[in-house]
Design a protein around this motif. Structure first.
Motif, PDB file in Angstrom:
ATOM      1  N   LYS A 241      32.813   0.899 -18.292  1.00 58.98           N
ATOM      2  CA  LYS A 241      32.225  -0.319 -17.628  1.00 58.98           C
ATOM      3  C   LYS A 241      31.253   0.433 -16.690  1.00 58.98           C
ATOM      4  O   LYS A 241      30.235  -0.003 -16.440  1.00 58.98           O
ATOM      5  CB  LYS A 241      33.098  -1.138 -16.901  1.00 58.98           C
ATOM      6  N   THR A 242      31.703   1.220 -15.998  1.00 59.19           N
ATOM      7  CA  THR A 242      30.748   1.953 -15.052  1.00 59.19           C
ATOM      8  C   THR A 242      29.388   2.498 -15.712  1.00 59.19           C
ATOM      9  O   THR A 242      28.247   2.449 -15.176  1.00 59.19           O
ATOM     10  CB  THR A 242      31.375   3.260 -14.176  1.00 59.19           C
TER      11      THR A 242
ATOM     12  N   GLU B 214      28.288   1.532 -18.581  1.00 55.08           N
ATOM     13  CA  GLU B 214      27.381   0.406 -19.139  1.00 55.08           C
ATOM     14  C   GLU B 214      26.589  -0.481 -18.204  1.00 55.08           C
ATOM     15  O   GLU B 214      25.756  -0.960 -18.420  1.00 55.08           O
ATOM     16  CB  GLU B 214      28.319  -0.597 -20.039  1.00 55.08           C
ATOM     17  N   ASP B 215      27.438  -0.572 -16.971  1.00 55.28           N
ATOM     18  CA  ASP B 215      26.741  -1.485 -16.042  1.00 55.28           C
ATOM     19  C   ASP B 215      25.626  -0.965 -15.137  1.00 55.28           C
ATOM     20  O   ASP B 215      24.701  -1.523 -14.571  1.00 55.28           O
ATOM     21  CB  ASP B 215      27.881  -1.767 -14.909  1.00 55.28           C
ATOM     22  N   ASN B 216      25.558   0.579 -15.289  1.00 54.17           N
ATOM     23  CA  ASN B 216      24.588   1.158 -14.828  1.00 54.17           C
ATOM     24  C   ASN B 216      23.605   2.203 -15.830  1.00 54.17           C
ATOM     25  O   ASN B 216      22.762   3.092 -15.267  1.00 54.17           O
ATOM     26  CB  ASN B 216      24.928   2.492 -13.877  1.00 54.17           C
TER      27      ASN B 216
END
Length: 249
Positions: A32-33, A35-37
């Motif tokens: 998630k880190t 993909e979010d960034n």
């Protein structure tokens, strides 16, 4: 039963483990880190490649890994805990995000030039999750894609693909533009307390591969001597790794 010993590709052996081709990324919180960034990574890594074009080089362990040759290029931030300090300093947001991922040991920009393939190959260990974070994908399947074992996936910008690097895999870009992904390696939780040793094994394998390509004599050595040479390099690298991380490259 949980795996207790990593598999290592010391001398070109076929993978004998039972890890899947692709992992379920939903079970990996650090995905998630990424993909979010993903746009942060994209912007800094592209800027890095434009400011230091000499650092974007054909995959140097085996320059014939791609067809046409030298069409797969990389620029590293971390290589099995070796730190490319000059590159890292130019990507502060990227480095800050990557440093938050427990067990991260490698990170690099991977460029696959138009009309080229990465030849089928297998990595050096199953002790890590290999992850592709696509930053620029010129076309979907069937023109651009990744095959691990018999499973084929297409890249989507900002959507991570996590797989077992020890499994035989290949990739292709049959478009007319570059494909860019960030590649990271994260040590699997069951081996996190051994990550220093995992890195020493993989780095020793890289050194041996480069030596074999430069000298036909080494290829004729008996298997026992080859293994001895491998373990010699592994021991030296294990001692040197903590020192290297303090100094700039």
């Amino acid at each position: 039963m949980a795996q207790t010993t990593p598999w290592y590709n010391m001398l070109g052996e076929r993978y004998s483990g039972d890890q899947p081709t692709f992992y379920d990324s939903d079970g990996l919180p650090w995905v998630k880190t990424l993909e979010d960034n993903w746009q942060v990574f994209r912007d800094e890594l592209i800027a890095l490649s434009e400011s230091r074009p000499q650092q974007l080089r054909p995959y140097y362990i085996n320059k014939a890994m791609s067809f046409p040759p030298r069409h797969w290029k990389t620029m590293g931030l971390y290589f099995w805990r070796f730190t490319m300090h000059g590159n890292c300093k130019r990507c502060p947001k990227t480095v800050g995000l990557l440093e938050s991922i427990p067990g991260l040991v490698s990170a690099s920009l991977s460029v696959l030039e138009p009309g080229s393939n990465i030849n089928p190959h297998q990595g050096d260990t199953d002790a890590v999750y290999r992850c592709h974070l696509p930053l620029s994908v010129p076309e979907p399947l069937p023109n651009c894609g990744l095959q691990v074992g018999t499973d084929i996936r297409g890249w989507e910008e900002g959507r991570a693909l996590t797989f077992c690097d020890a499994q035989t895999h290949t990739a292709w870009n049959h478009s007319d533009r570059r494909r860019l992904v960030m590649i990271i390696d994260v040590v699997r939780p069951e081996f996190i307390d051994r990550q220093h040793g995992v890195c020493a094994h993989v780095l020793a394998s890289s050194v041996i591969q480069m030596l074999y390509q430069s000298s036909s004599l080494l290829n004729r050595l008996p298997g026992l001597l080859k293994r001895g040479l491998y373990h010699l390099f592994r021991g030296l690298i294990y001692l040197y790794l903590p020192i290297q991380r303090r100094f700039a490259l």
